[in-house]
Design a protein around this motif. Structure first.
Motif, PDB file in Angstrom:
ATOM      1  N   ALA A   6       0.876  -1.165   0.000  1.00 11.46           N
ATOM      2  CA  ALA A   6       0.000   0.000   0.000  1.00 11.46           C
ATOM      3  C   ALA A   6       0.921   1.226   0.000  1.00 11.46           C
ATOM      4  N   MET A   7       0.554   2.253  -0.739  1.00 11.02           N
ATOM      5  CA  MET A   7       1.365   3.453  -0.846  1.00 11.02           C
ATOM      6  C   MET A   7       0.587   4.644  -0.293  1.00 11.02           C
ATOM      7  N   ALA A   8       1.321   5.557   0.316  1.00 10.24           N
ATOM      8  CA  ALA A   8       0.650   6.689   0.941  1.00 10.24           C
ATOM      9  C   ALA A   8       1.529   7.932   0.909  1.00 10.24           C
ATOM     10  N   TRP A   9       0.871   9.057   1.098  1.00  8.54           N
ATOM     11  CA  TRP A   9       1.537  10.335   1.320  1.00  8.54           C
ATOM     12  C   TRP A   9       1.130  10.840   2.710  1.00  8.54           C
ATOM     13  N   PHE A  10       2.136  11.277   3.440  1.00 12.95           N
ATOM     14  CA  PHE A  10       1.929  11.946   4.718  1.00 12.95           C
ATOM     15  C   PHE A  10       2.594  13.310   4.637  1.00 12.95           C
ATOM     16  N   ARG A  11       2.277  14.167   5.589  1.00 15.60           N
ATOM     17  CA  ARG A  11       2.950  15.465   5.660  1.00 15.60           C
ATOM     18  C   ARG A  11       3.154  15.857   7.112  1.00 15.60           C
ATOM     19  N   GLN A  12       4.151  16.692   7.311  1.00 14.77           N
ATOM     20  CA  GLN A  12       4.440  17.172   8.653  1.00 14.77           C
ATOM     21  C   GLN A  12       4.823  18.636   8.602  1.00 14.77           C
ATOM     22  N   ALA A  13       4.023  19.447   9.257  1.00 15.24           N
ATOM     23  CA  ALA A  13       4.292  20.873   9.360  1.00 15.24           C
ATOM     24  C   ALA A  13       5.126  21.138  10.608  1.00 15.24           C
ATOM     25  N   ALA A  30      -3.016  10.978   1.902  1.00 14.11           N
ATOM     26  CA  ALA A  30      -3.702  10.158   0.907  1.00 14.11           C
ATOM     27  C   ALA A  30      -3.035   8.794   0.838  1.00 14.11           C
ATOM     28  N   ALA A  31      -3.789   7.811   0.359  1.00 14.96           N
ATOM     29  CA  ALA A  31      -3.236   6.463   0.238  1.00 14.96           C
ATOM     30  C   ALA A  31      -3.903   5.726  -0.905  1.00 14.96           C
ATOM     31  N   MET A  32      -3.199   4.706  -1.374  1.00 13.32           N
ATOM     32  CA  MET A  32      -3.712   3.876  -2.457  1.00 13.32           C
ATOM     33  C   MET A  32      -3.433   2.422  -2.120  1.00 13.32           C
ATOM     34  N   THR A  33      -4.405   1.550  -2.391  1.00 13.05           N
ATOM     35  CA  THR A  33      -4.217   0.135  -2.135  1.00 13.05           C
ATOM     36  C   THR A  33      -3.186  -0.457  -3.096  1.00 13.05           C
ATOM     37  N   SER A  34      -2.668  -1.625  -2.768  1.00 14.54           N
ATOM     38  CA  SER A  34      -1.661  -2.266  -3.616  1.00 14.54           C
ATOM     39  C   SER A  34      -2.223  -2.606  -4.998  1.00 14.54           C
ATOM     40  N   SER A  35      -3.508  -2.854  -5.080  1.00 16.54           N
ATOM     41  CA  SER A  35      -4.122  -3.131  -6.376  1.00 16.54           C
ATOM     42  C   SER A  35      -4.299  -1.866  -7.196  1.00 16.54           C
ATOM     43  N   GLY A  36      -4.241  -0.735  -6.521  1.00 17.40           N
ATOM     44  CA  GLY A  36      -4.486   0.530  -7.197  1.00 17.40           C
ATOM     45  C   GLY A  36      -5.960   0.836  -7.373  1.00 17.40           C
ATOM     46  N   GLY A  37      -6.794  -0.058  -6.843  1.00 12.61           N
ATOM     47  CA  GLY A  37      -8.213   0.083  -7.094  1.00 12.61           C
ATOM     48  C   GLY A  37      -8.933   1.068  -6.200  1.00 12.61           C
ATOM     49  N   ARG A  38      -8.345   1.400  -5.060  1.00 12.53           N
ATOM     50  CA  ARG A  38      -9.015   2.314  -4.139  1.00 12.53           C
ATOM     51  C   ARG A  38      -8.039   3.350  -3.609  1.00 12.53           C
ATOM     52  N   THR A  39      -8.571   4.542  -3.418  1.00 15.81           N
ATOM     53  CA  THR A  39      -7.789   5.632  -2.849  1.00 15.81           C
ATOM     54  C   THR A  39      -8.529   6.231  -1.665  1.00 15.81           C
ATOM     55  N   ILE A  74      -3.998  11.261  -5.471  1.00 18.27           N
ATOM     56  CA  ILE A  74      -2.912  10.271  -5.493  1.00 18.27           C
ATOM     57  C   ILE A  74      -3.109   9.373  -6.704  1.00 18.27           C
ATOM     58  N   SER A  75      -2.018   9.075  -7.374  1.00 20.72           N
ATOM     59  CA  SER A  75      -2.085   8.203  -8.541  1.00 20.72           C
ATOM     60  C   SER A  75      -0.742   7.514  -8.712  1.00 20.72           C
ATOM     61  N   ARG A  76      -0.694   6.584  -9.639  1.00 23.22           N
ATOM     62  CA  ARG A  76       0.578   5.906  -9.894  1.00 23.22           C
ATOM     63  C   ARG A  76       0.676   5.556 -11.366  1.00 23.22           C
ATOM     64  N   GLY A 123       0.557  -4.824   3.451  1.00 21.15           N
ATOM     65  CA  GLY A 123      -0.735  -5.024   4.074  1.00 21.15           C
ATOM     66  C   GLY A 123      -1.745  -4.002   3.624  1.00 21.15           C
ATOM     67  N   MET A 124      -2.755  -3.842   4.445  1.00 22.69           N
ATOM     68  CA  MET A 124      -3.862  -2.964   4.084  1.00 22.69           C
ATOM     69  C   MET A 124      -3.452  -1.496   4.208  1.00 22.69           C
ATOM     70  N   VAL A 125      -4.072  -0.672   3.415  1.00 20.82           N
ATOM     71  CA  VAL A 125      -3.824   0.758   3.499  1.00 20.82           C
ATOM     72  C   VAL A 125      -4.307   1.269   4.854  1.00 20.82           C
TER      73      VAL A 125
END
Length: 123
Positions: free
Chosen positions: A33-40, A49-58, A70-72, A101-103
């Motif tokens: 699973a891939m994601a973006w985080f941020r820290q101020a 944002a996050a995306m499942t390993s299948s790319g099917g859900r964000t 989010i895209s790939r 694992g799971m997003v």
């Protein structure tokens, strides 16, 4: 050990757009699973944002829905975060993360992190 390299940050004005990129050192999308985080400054790391390993859900945190996407590109092995209508409150260091694992919106679910890229939005 998967290495992630972010790029694309910068200084922009309110309402501008940016596209962040994340390039893994190996092909990870079918496994992680891939994601973006941020820290101020002075704040905790925040899920963006996050995306499942299948790319099917964000998934998105409420404050960025409709503005960030989010895209790939599997052929290029690159994860993106398209950022439109940027606001000063989007100012932060943005991190790419990969997790088996799971997003999840919990940063502890992700085993691999990039070094971060700075996004600064001026008012």
């Amino acid at each position: 050990q998967v290495q992630l390299v972010e790029s694309g940050g910068g200084l922009v004005q309110t309402g501008d757009s940016l596209r962040l990129s994340c390039a893994p050192s190996e092909r990870t999308f079918s496994t992680y699973a891939m994601a973006w985080f941020r820290q101020a400054p002075g704040k905790e790391r925040e899920f963006v944002a996050a995306m499942t390993s299948s790319g099917g859900r964000t998934y998105y945190t409420d404050s960025v829905k409709g503005r960030l996407t989010i895209s790939r590109d599997t052929a290029k092995n690159t994860l993106y975060l398209q950022m439109n209508s940027l606001k000063p409150e989007d100012t932060a260091v943005y991190y790419c993360a990969a997790g088996v694992g799971m997003v999840s919106a919990d940063y502890r679910a992700y085993q691999h992190w990039g070094q971060g890229t700075q996004v600064t939005v001026s008012s």
